[in-house]
Design an enzyme around this catalytic site. Structure first.
Site, PDB file in Angstrom:
ATOM      1  N   HIS A  20      26.900  46.573  25.752  1.00 22.81           N
ATOM      2  CA  HIS A  20      27.382  45.385  26.466  1.00 22.81           C
ATOM      3  C   HIS A  20      26.247  44.798  27.302  1.00 22.81           C
ATOM      4  O   HIS A  20      25.578  45.525  28.048  1.00 22.81           O
ATOM      5  CB  HIS A  20      28.513  45.757  27.437  1.00 22.81           C
ATOM      6  CG  HIS A  20      29.761  46.253  26.771  1.00 22.81           C
ATOM      7  ND1 HIS A  20      30.839  45.432  26.535  1.00 22.81           N
ATOM      8  CD2 HIS A  20      30.110  47.472  26.302  1.00 22.81           C
ATOM      9  CE1 HIS A  20      31.809  46.144  25.962  1.00 22.81           C
ATOM     10  NE2 HIS A  20      31.393  47.378  25.813  1.00 22.81           N
TER      11      HIS A  20
ATOM     12  N   HIS B  14      27.878  49.839  20.239  1.00 25.00           N
ATOM     13  CA  HIS B  14      27.531  48.508  20.739  1.00 25.00           C
ATOM     14  C   HIS B  14      27.092  48.647  22.181  1.00 25.00           C
ATOM     15  O   HIS B  14      27.537  49.552  22.890  1.00 25.00           O
ATOM     16  CB  HIS B  14      28.711  47.528  20.624  1.00 25.00           C
ATOM     17  CG  HIS B  14      29.979  48.065  21.184  1.00 25.00           C
ATOM     18  ND1 HIS B  14      30.778  48.955  20.501  1.00 25.00           N
ATOM     19  CD2 HIS B  14      30.583  47.868  22.381  1.00 25.00           C
ATOM     20  CE1 HIS B  14      31.818  49.276  21.253  1.00 25.00           C
ATOM     21  NE2 HIS B  14      31.719  48.634  22.410  1.00 25.00           N
TER      22      HIS B  14
HETATM   23  P1  AMP Z   1      34.221  49.077  24.197  1.00 25.08           P
HETATM   24  O1  AMP Z   1      35.438  49.173  25.064  1.00 25.08           O
HETATM   25  O2  AMP Z   1      32.942  49.490  24.886  1.00 25.08           O
HETATM   26  O3  AMP Z   1      34.416  49.774  22.874  1.00 25.08           O
HETATM   27  O4  AMP Z   1      34.028  47.528  23.934  1.00 25.08           O
HETATM   28  C1  AMP Z   1      34.570  46.837  22.869  1.00 25.08           C
HETATM   29  C2  AMP Z   1      34.356  45.384  23.142  1.00 25.08           C
HETATM   30  O5  AMP Z   1      34.457  44.682  21.925  1.00 25.08           O
HETATM   31  C3  AMP Z   1      35.372  44.764  24.090  1.00 25.08           C
HETATM   32  O6  AMP Z   1      34.691  44.169  25.196  1.00 25.08           O
HETATM   33  C4  AMP Z   1      36.079  43.713  23.241  1.00 25.08           C
HETATM   34  O7  AMP Z   1      36.409  42.563  23.964  1.00 25.08           O
HETATM   35  C5  AMP Z   1      35.049  43.433  22.168  1.00 25.08           C
HETATM   36  N1  AMP Z   1      35.572  42.974  20.897  1.00 25.08           N
HETATM   37  C6  AMP Z   1      36.563  43.531  20.162  1.00 25.08           C
HETATM   38  N2  AMP Z   1      36.769  42.817  19.029  1.00 25.08           N
HETATM   39  C7  AMP Z   1      35.882  41.794  19.047  1.00 25.08           C
HETATM   40  C8  AMP Z   1      35.588  40.720  18.164  1.00 25.08           C
HETATM   41  N3  AMP Z   1      36.276  40.530  17.037  1.00 25.08           N
HETATM   42  N4  AMP Z   1      34.606  39.859  18.508  1.00 25.08           N
HETATM   43  C9  AMP Z   1      33.923  40.014  19.667  1.00 25.08           C
HETATM   44  N5  AMP Z   1      34.144  41.023  20.529  1.00 25.08           N
HETATM   45  C10 AMP Z   1      35.109  41.885  20.233  1.00 25.08           C
END
Ligand code: AMP
Ligand code: ZN
Length: 138
Positions: free
Chosen positions: A103, A101
């Site tokens: 950001h 993903h």
């Molecule tokens: P990372 O630390 O780069 O893997 O980012 C994961 C991101 O996913 C974090 O910013 C979380 O807040 C976000 N996240 C996790 N679960 C969900 C969800 N169900 N819906 C939206 N965002 C999510």
């Protein structure tokens, strides 16, 4: 490919509801559930790639094109003052969800995140810097 245990496969496939701000055949862009700032969003490919290393080059190219479009669009709508694009690969780099993903983080003057989106600066000797340079240069 989908991974039945992966939350972002479920979100991108629509099995788990999300606040989707954009979608097409290949990607879904959703609001982050725990945002760094107002409008923090994630570009999620529908296919499961654990990280950038696993992602084919052509998909990576399209992610960046979409990131550019979203940054322009979101900046206009949110009237933010700046924009961070962040993409973590591996636990050591802060990745917590192991489905690629990107950001998209709108930034606002004085939004209080200056430290979180920064890093400490290493003090390397000239020799150490040269050593790294030799390893990396093509
Ligand atoms: P990372 O630390 O780069 O893997 O980012 C994961 C991101 O996913 C974090 O910013 C979380 O807040 C976000 N996240 C996790 N679960 C969900 C969800 N169900 N819906 C939206 N965002 C999510
Ligand atoms: Zn997945």
């Amino acid at each position: 490919m989908r991974d039945s245990n992966c939350i972002f496969c479920k979100i991108s496939g629509g099995e788990i509801p999300s606040k989707t701000i954009y979608e097409d055949d290949e990607f879904r862009v959703i609001l982050d559930i725990s945002p760094a700032t107002r409008g923090h969003a994630l570009i999620i490919p529908r296919e499961h790639y654990a990280n950038l290393y696993e992602m084919p080059e052509d998909v990576a190219g399209r992610v960046m094109i979409l990131a550019k479009k979203m940054a322009g669009h979101m900046t206009e709508l949110l009237q933010c003052d700046g924009f961070n694009i962040v993409q973590n690969n591996g636990e050591a780099a802060g990745q917590t969800v192991f489905h690629f993903h990107m950001h998209l983080i709108p930034r606002y003057a004085g939004d209080g995140n200056e430290e979180k989106l920064c890093w400490n600066h290493l003090e390397l000797s000239a020799e150490e810097l040269e050593d790294i340079f030799r390893k990396l240069k093509q």
